[in-house]
Design an enzyme around this catalytic site. Structure first.
Site, mmCIF file in Angstrom:
data_model
loop_
_atom_site.group_PDB
_atom_site.id
_atom_site.type_symbol
_atom_site.label_atom_id
_atom_site.label_comp_id
_atom_site.label_asym_id
_atom_site.label_seq_id
_atom_site.Cartn_x
_atom_site.Cartn_y
_atom_site.Cartn_z
ATOM 1 N N LYS A 100 0.807 -1.232 0.000
ATOM 2 C CA LYS A 100 0.000 0.000 0.000
ATOM 3 C C LYS A 100 0.839 1.281 0.000
ATOM 4 C CE LYS A 100 -4.256 -1.877 1.998
ATOM 5 N NZ LYS A 100 -5.317 -1.662 3.003
ATOM 6 N N ASP B 144 -10.137 2.774 1.511
ATOM 7 C CA ASP B 144 -10.322 2.271 2.878
ATOM 8 C C ASP B 144 -10.972 3.357 3.741
ATOM 9 O OD1 ASP B 144 -9.203 -0.281 2.548
ATOM 10 O OD2 ASP B 144 -7.171 0.440 2.967
HETATM 11 P P1 NAP Z 1 0.138 -2.461 10.893
HETATM 12 O O1 NAP Z 1 0.465 -1.241 10.120
HETATM 13 O O2 NAP Z 1 1.138 -3.556 10.992
HETATM 14 O O3 NAP Z 1 -0.244 -1.977 12.386
HETATM 15 C C1 NAP Z 1 -0.526 -2.915 13.385
HETATM 16 C C2 NAP Z 1 -1.135 -2.191 14.576
HETATM 17 O O4 NAP Z 1 -1.567 -3.169 15.521
HETATM 18 C C3 NAP Z 1 -0.166 -1.259 15.312
HETATM 19 O O5 NAP Z 1 -0.902 -0.159 15.788
HETATM 20 C C4 NAP Z 1 0.307 -2.161 16.461
HETATM 21 O O6 NAP Z 1 0.761 -1.442 17.593
HETATM 22 C C5 NAP Z 1 -0.979 -2.879 16.782
HETATM 23 N N1 NAP Z 1 -0.782 -4.122 17.536
HETATM 24 C C6 NAP Z 1 -0.232 -5.284 17.100
HETATM 25 N N2 NAP Z 1 -0.246 -6.204 18.080
HETATM 26 C C7 NAP Z 1 -0.795 -5.615 19.167
HETATM 27 C C8 NAP Z 1 -1.071 -6.051 20.500
HETATM 28 N N3 NAP Z 1 -0.773 -7.295 20.909
HETATM 29 N N4 NAP Z 1 -1.661 -5.174 21.355
HETATM 30 C C9 NAP Z 1 -1.956 -3.917 20.956
HETATM 31 N N5 NAP Z 1 -1.713 -3.451 19.719
HETATM 32 C C10 NAP Z 1 -1.135 -4.280 18.841
HETATM 33 O O7 NAP Z 1 -1.205 -3.159 10.337
HETATM 34 P P2 NAP Z 1 -2.431 -2.445 9.568
HETATM 35 O O8 NAP Z 1 -2.166 -2.464 8.111
HETATM 36 O O9 NAP Z 1 -2.692 -1.131 10.244
HETATM 37 O O10 NAP Z 1 -3.630 -3.462 9.817
HETATM 38 C C11 NAP Z 1 -4.261 -3.619 11.095
HETATM 39 C C12 NAP Z 1 -5.481 -4.528 10.953
HETATM 40 O O11 NAP Z 1 -6.493 -3.901 10.169
HETATM 41 C C13 NAP Z 1 -5.182 -5.854 10.235
HETATM 42 O O12 NAP Z 1 -5.837 -6.900 10.941
HETATM 43 C C14 NAP Z 1 -5.807 -5.685 8.866
HETATM 44 O O13 NAP Z 1 -6.237 -6.909 8.314
HETATM 45 C C15 NAP Z 1 -6.987 -4.805 9.197
HETATM 46 N N6 NAP Z 1 -7.483 -4.046 8.025
HETATM 47 C C16 NAP Z 1 -8.757 -4.294 7.597
HETATM 48 C C17 NAP Z 1 -9.286 -3.597 6.512
HETATM 49 C C18 NAP Z 1 -10.691 -3.891 6.057
HETATM 50 O O14 NAP Z 1 -11.013 -3.573 4.920
HETATM 51 N N7 NAP Z 1 -11.534 -4.447 6.894
HETATM 52 C C19 NAP Z 1 -8.507 -2.633 5.844
HETATM 53 C C20 NAP Z 1 -7.205 -2.396 6.311
HETATM 54 C C21 NAP Z 1 -6.710 -3.119 7.390
HETATM 55 P P3 NAP Z 1 2.353 -1.119 17.800
HETATM 56 O O15 NAP Z 1 2.626 0.126 17.022
HETATM 57 O O16 NAP Z 1 2.485 -0.915 19.275
HETATM 58 O O17 NAP Z 1 3.115 -2.314 17.304
#
Ligand code: NAP
Length: 253
Positions: free
Chosen positions: A69, A105
């Site tokens: 992305k 999104d």
């Molecule tokens: P990312 O950039 O890797 O960010 C991950 C986030 O999760 C960070 O804020 C991280 O915090 C946090 N995190 C991970 N493990 C954690 C824990 N044990 N406790 C608390 N916080 C934790 O990932 P992303 O791209 O933002 O995606 C996040 C989620 O959104 C994914 O599951 C993805 O599939 C979903 N998503 C869904 C859609 C949809 O269309 N429904 C669209 C986009 C994304 P730290 O900074 O502290 O590591």
């Protein structure tokens, strides 16, 4: 010879993607017989050259998912306001010899809410890619936004950049934009009394955050609904037609 319009989803891996089923259902519903949608597994080191080659092969655009992305934003010739502000793109449009980056999104999240967030308080949990999109989308839609993140510095930086608050406080709308639910972990939900709970994580079964929302009497918006709504926005961008959201939802599950 009728020209065929090609679309696809660029990711790595991409085998799990629900987008092809969702988009093909939309084409069928709309009678778009000459549109096709494929999975396009592309490793990061081949991403830019692949995107550049797609228009010459009949592609009109593409969805972009993990891990491309940010790269999609970076390589674009033009960007929508959403893609520019979020720093990431989930939708590419090939038009006029240019690669145009968009981010659906953000509007997809707003479309999935049961009512406008204008004037409401919103708490976004997570300051990763999804958190950035959620904060920007809710702020643009007129919500009073705060962002919390496990690693607090990231929340503070994002809040400063987007001109919102940071920290944990009760809010009318709570959005889980962390990967908790997909991965192990717990979130500081205690004491938050939201009217609306949104979980971006999508799974076949209700997630822990969705169950928590339902137990506390909140209206729950599932991650799958946001997936459908971002796809609907992308389809509309490419085809200029109104997306058949019900058919897309039925195909996405
Ligand atoms: P990312 O950039 O890797 O960010 C991950 C986030 O999760 C960070 O804020 C991280 O915090 C946090 N995190 C991970 N493990 C954690 C824990 N044990 N406790 C608390 N916080 C934790 O990932 P992303 O791209 O933002 O995606 C996040 C989620 O959104 C994914 O599951 C993805 O599939 C979903 N998503 C869904 C859609 C949809 O269309 N429904 C669209 C986009 C994304 P730290 O900074 O502290 O590591």
């Amino acid at each position: 010879v009728p020209s065929v319009h090609l679309l696809g989803v660029l990711g790595f891996p991409v085998g799990h993607s629900r987008s092809p089923a969702m988009m093909r259902a939309a084409f069928a519903e709309l009678g778009l017989d000459d549109w096709r949608y494929f999975k396009l597994p592309v490793p990061p080191e081949r991403f830019a050259e692949t995107v550049r080659a797609l228009p010459g092969s009949g592609y009109r655009g593409a969805n972009v998912t993990i891990p491309h992305k940010v790269a999609a934003h970076d390589l674009a010739d033009e960007r929508s306001d959403a893609a520019e502000a979020i720093g990431a793109a989930n939708t590419l449009v090939f038009e006029g010899g240019k690669v145009v980056a968009d981010n659906t999104d953000a509007p997809g999240l707003i479309d999935s809410l049961p009512r406008s967030p204008q004037g409401q308080t919103a708490l976004v949990l997570g300051a990763g890619g999804a958190g950035r999109a959620a904060v920007w989308a809710l702020r643009e839609a007129g919500a009073d936004v705060a962002v919390w993140n496990r690693t607090a510095d990231k929340a503070r930086e994002l809040a400063d950049e987007m001109g919102v608050r940071h920290g944990l406080a009760p809010a009318e709308i709570v959005v889980n934009a962390t990967s908790v639910g997909l991965t192990e972990g717990t979130l500081p939900l205690e004491g938050l009394e939201p009217a609306i709970v949104v979980d971006l994580v999508y799974a076949a079964e209700p997630t822990a955050v969705e169950r928590w929302g339902a137990e506390h009497g909140a209206e729950v918006v599932r991650g799958l609904e946001i997936l459908v709504r971002q796809g609907a926005r992308s389809l509309e961008r490419w085809t200029g037609r109104t997306a058949p959201v019900d058919a897309m939802r039925a195909a996405a599950v």
